[in-house]
Design a protein around this motif. Structure first.
Motif, PDB file in Angstrom:
ATOM      1  N   GLY A   1       0.804  -1.206   0.000  1.00 52.46           N
ATOM      2  CA  GLY A   1       0.000   0.000   0.000  1.00 52.46           C
ATOM      3  C   GLY A   1       0.839   1.259   0.000  1.00 52.46           C
ATOM      4  O   GLY A   1       2.039   1.240   0.303  1.00 52.46           O
ATOM      5  N   TRP A   2       0.185   2.374  -0.335  1.00 52.00           N
ATOM      6  CA  TRP A   2       0.845   3.684  -0.366  1.00 52.00           C
ATOM      7  C   TRP A   2      -0.232   4.733  -0.118  1.00 52.00           C
ATOM      8  O   TRP A   2      -0.763   5.326  -1.048  1.00 52.00           O
ATOM      9  CB  TRP A   2       1.537   3.877  -1.705  1.00 52.00           C
ATOM     10  N   PHE A   3      -0.577   4.904   1.157  1.00 53.64           N
ATOM     11  CA  PHE A   3      -1.723   5.731   1.532  1.00 53.64           C
ATOM     12  C   PHE A   3      -1.297   7.197   1.606  1.00 53.64           C
ATOM     13  O   PHE A   3      -0.917   7.710   2.657  1.00 53.64           O
ATOM     14  CB  PHE A   3      -2.301   5.250   2.859  1.00 53.64           C
ATOM     15  N   ARG A   4      -1.383   7.865   0.477  1.00 51.79           N
ATOM     16  CA  ARG A   4      -0.765   9.173   0.299  1.00 51.79           C
ATOM     17  C   ARG A   4      -1.248  10.231   1.294  1.00 51.79           C
ATOM     18  O   ARG A   4      -0.473  11.098   1.695  1.00 51.79           O
ATOM     19  CB  ARG A   4      -1.007   9.663  -1.125  1.00 51.79           C
ATOM     20  N   GLU A   5      -2.523  10.154   1.672  1.00 56.81           N
ATOM     21  CA  GLU A   5      -3.052  11.167   2.584  1.00 56.81           C
ATOM     22  C   GLU A   5      -2.348  11.149   3.936  1.00 56.81           C
ATOM     23  O   GLU A   5      -2.302  12.169   4.631  1.00 56.81           O
ATOM     24  CB  GLU A   5      -4.558  10.942   2.815  1.00 56.81           C
ATOM     25  N   GLN A   6      -1.777  10.004   4.300  1.00 53.25           N
ATOM     26  CA  GLN A   6      -1.173   9.835   5.615  1.00 53.25           C
ATOM     27  C   GLN A   6       0.177  10.551   5.751  1.00 53.25           C
ATOM     28  O   GLN A   6       0.631  10.797   6.866  1.00 53.25           O
ATOM     29  CB  GLN A   6      -0.974   8.350   5.921  1.00 53.25           C
ATOM     30  N   PHE A   7       0.822  10.842   4.631  1.00 55.60           N
ATOM     31  CA  PHE A   7       2.139  11.489   4.742  1.00 55.60           C
ATOM     32  C   PHE A   7       2.221  12.719   3.846  1.00 55.60           C
ATOM     33  O   PHE A   7       3.269  13.049   3.303  1.00 55.60           O
ATOM     34  CB  PHE A   7       3.275  10.506   4.416  1.00 55.60           C
ATOM     35  N   ALA A   8       1.077  13.426   3.737  1.00 56.10           N
ATOM     36  CA  ALA A   8       1.066  14.669   2.962  1.00 56.10           C
ATOM     37  C   ALA A   8       2.025  15.694   3.558  1.00 56.10           C
ATOM     38  O   ALA A   8       2.486  16.602   2.850  1.00 56.10           O
ATOM     39  CB  ALA A   8      -0.348  15.235   2.904  1.00 56.10           C
TER      40      ALA A   8
ATOM     41  N   HIS B   1      10.169   5.014 -20.160  1.00 56.81           N
ATOM     42  CA  HIS B   1      11.114   5.058 -19.041  1.00 56.81           C
ATOM     43  C   HIS B   1      12.511   4.589 -19.451  1.00 56.81           C
ATOM     44  O   HIS B   1      13.193   3.891 -18.705  1.00 56.81           O
ATOM     45  CB  HIS B   1      10.610   4.220 -17.863  1.00 56.81           C
ATOM     46  N   ARG B   2      12.919   4.980 -20.642  1.00 50.51           N
ATOM     47  CA  ARG B   2      14.254   4.611 -21.100  1.00 50.51           C
ATOM     48  C   ARG B   2      15.333   5.374 -20.326  1.00 50.51           C
ATOM     49  O   ARG B   2      16.477   4.962 -20.276  1.00 50.51           O
ATOM     50  CB  ARG B   2      14.385   4.913 -22.597  1.00 50.51           C
ATOM     51  N   SER B   3      14.961   6.525 -19.777  1.00 53.86           N
ATOM     52  CA  SER B   3      15.905   7.323 -19.001  1.00 53.86           C
ATOM     53  C   SER B   3      15.151   7.970 -17.853  1.00 53.86           C
ATOM     54  O   SER B   3      13.943   7.802 -17.705  1.00 53.86           O
ATOM     55  CB  SER B   3      16.556   8.394 -19.890  1.00 53.86           C
ATOM     56  N   GLY B   4      15.882   8.741 -17.031  1.00 55.03           N
ATOM     57  CA  GLY B   4      15.249   9.383 -15.890  1.00 55.03           C
ATOM     58  C   GLY B   4      15.378   8.544 -14.637  1.00 55.03           C
ATOM     59  O   GLY B   4      15.821   7.384 -14.673  1.00 55.03           O
ATOM     60  N   ASP B   5      14.984   9.107 -13.516  1.00 51.49           N
ATOM     61  CA  ASP B   5      15.124   8.439 -12.233  1.00 51.49           C
ATOM     62  C   ASP B   5      13.987   7.449 -12.029  1.00 51.49           C
ATOM     63  O   ASP B   5      12.808   7.813 -12.100  1.00 51.49           O
ATOM     64  CB  ASP B   5      15.118   9.479 -11.113  1.00 51.49           C
ATOM     65  N   MET B   6      14.310   6.196 -11.766  1.00 52.15           N
ATOM     66  CA  MET B   6      13.295   5.161 -11.678  1.00 52.15           C
ATOM     67  C   MET B   6      12.443   5.287 -10.415  1.00 52.15           C
ATOM     68  O   MET B   6      11.229   5.024 -10.444  1.00 52.15           O
ATOM     69  CB  MET B   6      13.932   3.764 -11.759  1.00 52.15           C
ATOM     70  N   PHE B   7      13.025   5.684  -9.301  1.00 53.87           N
ATOM     71  CA  PHE B   7      12.236   5.858  -8.082  1.00 53.87           C
ATOM     72  C   PHE B   7      11.199   6.961  -8.287  1.00 53.87           C
ATOM     73  O   PHE B   7      10.029   6.808  -7.904  1.00 53.87           O
ATOM     74  CB  PHE B   7      13.138   6.179  -6.893  1.00 53.87           C
ATOM     75  N   ASP B   8      11.599   8.048  -8.909  1.00 51.67           N
ATOM     76  CA  ASP B   8      10.650   9.121  -9.202  1.00 51.67           C
ATOM     77  C   ASP B   8       9.553   8.631 -10.141  1.00 51.67           C
ATOM     78  O   ASP B   8       8.384   9.025 -10.004  1.00 51.67           O
ATOM     79  CB  ASP B   8      11.370  10.317  -9.833  1.00 51.67           C
ATOM     80  N   ALA B   9       9.922   7.777 -11.093  1.00 46.35           N
ATOM     81  CA  ALA B   9       8.925   7.225 -12.020  1.00 46.35           C
ATOM     82  C   ALA B   9       7.911   6.364 -11.280  1.00 46.35           C
ATOM     83  O   ALA B   9       6.712   6.398 -11.581  1.00 46.35           O
ATOM     84  CB  ALA B   9       9.619   6.418 -13.113  1.00 46.35           C
ATOM     85  N   VAL B  10       8.381   5.584 -10.305  1.00 46.41           N
ATOM     86  CA  VAL B  10       7.461   4.761  -9.511  1.00 46.41           C
ATOM     87  C   VAL B  10       6.507   5.640  -8.710  1.00 46.41           C
ATOM     88  O   VAL B  10       5.299   5.392  -8.664  1.00 46.41           O
ATOM     89  CB  VAL B  10       8.245   3.810  -8.581  1.00 46.41           C
ATOM     90  N   LEU B  11       7.034   6.695  -8.095  1.00 46.25           N
ATOM     91  CA  LEU B  11       6.183   7.609  -7.329  1.00 46.25           C
ATOM     92  C   LEU B  11       5.126   8.253  -8.236  1.00 46.25           C
ATOM     93  O   LEU B  11       3.953   8.373  -7.845  1.00 46.25           O
ATOM     94  CB  LEU B  11       7.023   8.682  -6.655  1.00 46.25           C
ATOM     95  N   ALA B  12       5.526   8.661  -9.430  1.00 43.10           N
ATOM     96  CA  ALA B  12       4.576   9.269 -10.365  1.00 43.10           C
ATOM     97  C   ALA B  12       3.518   8.263 -10.797  1.00 43.10           C
ATOM     98  O   ALA B  12       2.328   8.603 -10.925  1.00 43.10           O
ATOM     99  CB  ALA B  12       5.323   9.822 -11.578  1.00 43.10           C
ATOM    100  N   PHE B  13       3.926   7.035 -11.019  1.00 45.29           N
ATOM    101  CA  PHE B  13       2.996   5.956 -11.373  1.00 45.29           C
ATOM    102  C   PHE B  13       1.948   5.765 -10.273  1.00 45.29           C
ATOM    103  O   PHE B  13       0.747   5.646 -10.549  1.00 45.29           O
ATOM    104  CB  PHE B  13       3.799   4.675 -11.606  1.00 45.29           C
ATOM    105  N   LEU B  14       2.383   5.762  -9.024  1.00 42.60           N
ATOM    106  CA  LEU B  14       1.462   5.594  -7.907  1.00 42.60           C
ATOM    107  C   LEU B  14       0.532   6.798  -7.763  1.00 42.60           C
ATOM    108  O   LEU B  14      -0.651   6.637  -7.427  1.00 42.60           O
ATOM    109  CB  LEU B  14       2.248   5.374  -6.607  1.00 42.60           C
ATOM    110  N   ASP B  15       1.050   7.981  -8.017  1.00 45.32           N
ATOM    111  CA  ASP B  15       0.205   9.176  -7.953  1.00 45.32           C
ATOM    112  C   ASP B  15      -0.905   9.116  -9.000  1.00 45.32           C
ATOM    113  O   ASP B  15      -2.062   9.464  -8.726  1.00 45.32           O
ATOM    114  CB  ASP B  15       1.043  10.439  -8.155  1.00 45.32           C
ATOM    115  N   THR B  16      -0.563   8.693 -10.205  1.00 46.07           N
ATOM    116  CA  THR B  16      -1.569   8.590 -11.268  1.00 46.07           C
ATOM    117  C   THR B  16      -2.652   7.595 -10.887  1.00 46.07           C
ATOM    118  O   THR B  16      -3.854   7.853 -11.076  1.00 46.07           O
ATOM    119  CB  THR B  16      -0.911   8.169 -12.595  1.00 46.07           C
ATOM    120  N   ALA B  17      -2.248   6.457 -10.347  1.00 48.69           N
ATOM    121  CA  ALA B  17      -3.231   5.459  -9.918  1.00 48.69           C
ATOM    122  C   ALA B  17      -4.093   5.997  -8.788  1.00 48.69           C
ATOM    123  O   ALA B  17      -5.319   5.856  -8.795  1.00 48.69           O
ATOM    124  CB  ALA B  17      -2.516   4.175  -9.485  1.00 48.69           C
ATOM    125  N   GLY B  18      -3.454   6.634  -7.806  1.00 48.67           N
ATOM    126  CA  GLY B  18      -4.196   7.167  -6.671  1.00 48.67           C
ATOM    127  C   GLY B  18      -5.199   8.226  -7.064  1.00 48.67           C
ATOM    128  O   GLY B  18      -6.254   8.377  -6.424  1.00 48.67           O
TER     129      GLY B  18
END
Length: 331
Positions: free
Chosen positions: A84-91, A237-254
């Motif tokens: 899980g990644w409950f974004r509201e909890q760590f705004a 995602h051929r380039s760029g920071d992968m951790f940031d890409a994961v965070l952005a992916f989760l934000d889009t889903a959320g």
């Protein structure tokens, strides 16, 4: 000696016993579909060796959920937050730390700050009720880079790469599960199992919304790889920071979380042919498959380069980013 077909039947039966359908997240079905679709979408310049392991990966797609049983509580305590990644909890926390342990420590410090003034919020300001999904995903990704490097080394030396490939396949199971969970909007919100807090739109507070969306409806609509394969798109995602890409992916889903509640409120889950619910599931599972495919291809590319020398070492006290609270420098 048992015939291969008999061994396969036994293995399939064992998997069915280990992972009964009602216990699987994303219905089990979607996790398997996401993994298989991702691997089938790998281009020819990617880690195509994973195609030979696709049955094992898709058939084991819900394995990480099996590590969350109350009877295995050491495993459960470690594994539960990874889903899980409950974004509201760590705004309150920006930027997101690039270290699992820095994240956990920041949560605890905030808990200490609010435990007396806001005990209700403090009760959920902890690792279990915030989640560590992006850390679990990027940790699995790093392990895949390492094992893919071993695949390349074995091939270059003329050795059998079978064991190295199997190691990769196991870590793909882990990565695929976390990415699959992250693609499901209810895994990215405190409203994971029924609406919490102020509820002016009258959304359901029934915890069953989670299972009715990701399990009952997905199974009822009979989701297949063919449904989402045309929606996956070209590799990214051929380039760029992968951790940031994961965070952005989760934000889009959320960001699609409230959409699930809107559809439930108009009773969309009652009809497996409901176009809007099906469209949301197609979108989210295709996004999960695309992200997994892209991470696997990026890992394969990274594995072709020599490991970067980090000096001083992350655990060296002389490293300028060394954090004495965690005993290491973050990424």
């Amino acid at each position: 000696m048992m015939r291969p077909a008999l061994l396969a039947m036994i293995a399939a039966g064992a998997l069915a016993a280990l992972f009964p359908a009602p216990a699987q997240a994303w219905g089990g079905t979607a996790h398997a579909v996401i993994d298989r679709a991702a691997i089938e979408a790998i281009p020819d310049d990617g880690p195509t060796f994973l195609r030979a392991h696709v049955d094992y990966i898709a058939g084991s797609a819900s394995l990480p959920d099996a590590w969350r049983g109350s009877s295995e509580n050491f495993s459960k305590i470690e594994e539960d937050p990874n889903h899980g990644w409950f974004r509201e909890q760590f705004a309150f926390l920006r930027p997101i730390p690039r270290s699992r342990y820095e994240f956990v420590i920041a949560l605890f410090k905030h808990y200490e700050t609010i435990e007396r003034t806001d005990p209700a919020t403090a009760a959920r300001t902890n690792v279990r009720w915030t989640g560590t999904l992006p850390y679990a995903a990027i940790e699995a990704y790093d392990r895949i880079v390492v094992c893919m490097r071993d695949v390349r080394a074995a091939r270059a030396a003329g050795r059998d790469a079978g064991f190295a490939e199997q190691h990769c396949a196991f870590d793909v199971i882990r990565l695929g599960h976390y990415i699959g969970d992250g693609a499901q909007p209810l895994h990215d919100s405190v409203n994971s199992d029924g609406w919490r807090g102020p509820n002016p739109k009258g959304y359901t507070t029934d915890s069953s919304i989670h299972g009715r969306f990701e399990s009952r409806f997905v199974d009822g609509m009979k989701l297949t790889v063919a449904d989402i394969a045309p929606r996956i798109g070209a590799p990214g995602h051929r380039s760029g920071d992968m951790f940031d890409a994961v965070l952005a992916f989760l934000d889009t889903a959320g960001d699609a979380m409230e959409r699930v509640y809107v559809l439930e409120k108009r009773n969309g889950f009652a009809d497996f042919a409901d176009r809007d619910v099906r469209a949301l599931i197609y979108d989210r599972t295709a996004a999960g498959a695309a992200m997994l495919r892209d991470m696997l291809c990026r890992a394969w590319t990274e594995s072709g380069a020599a490991p970067a020398e980090v000096t001083p070492s992350p655990i060296d006290f002389a490293n300028p980013r060394f954090n004495p609270e965690t005993g290491s420098a973050p990424d």
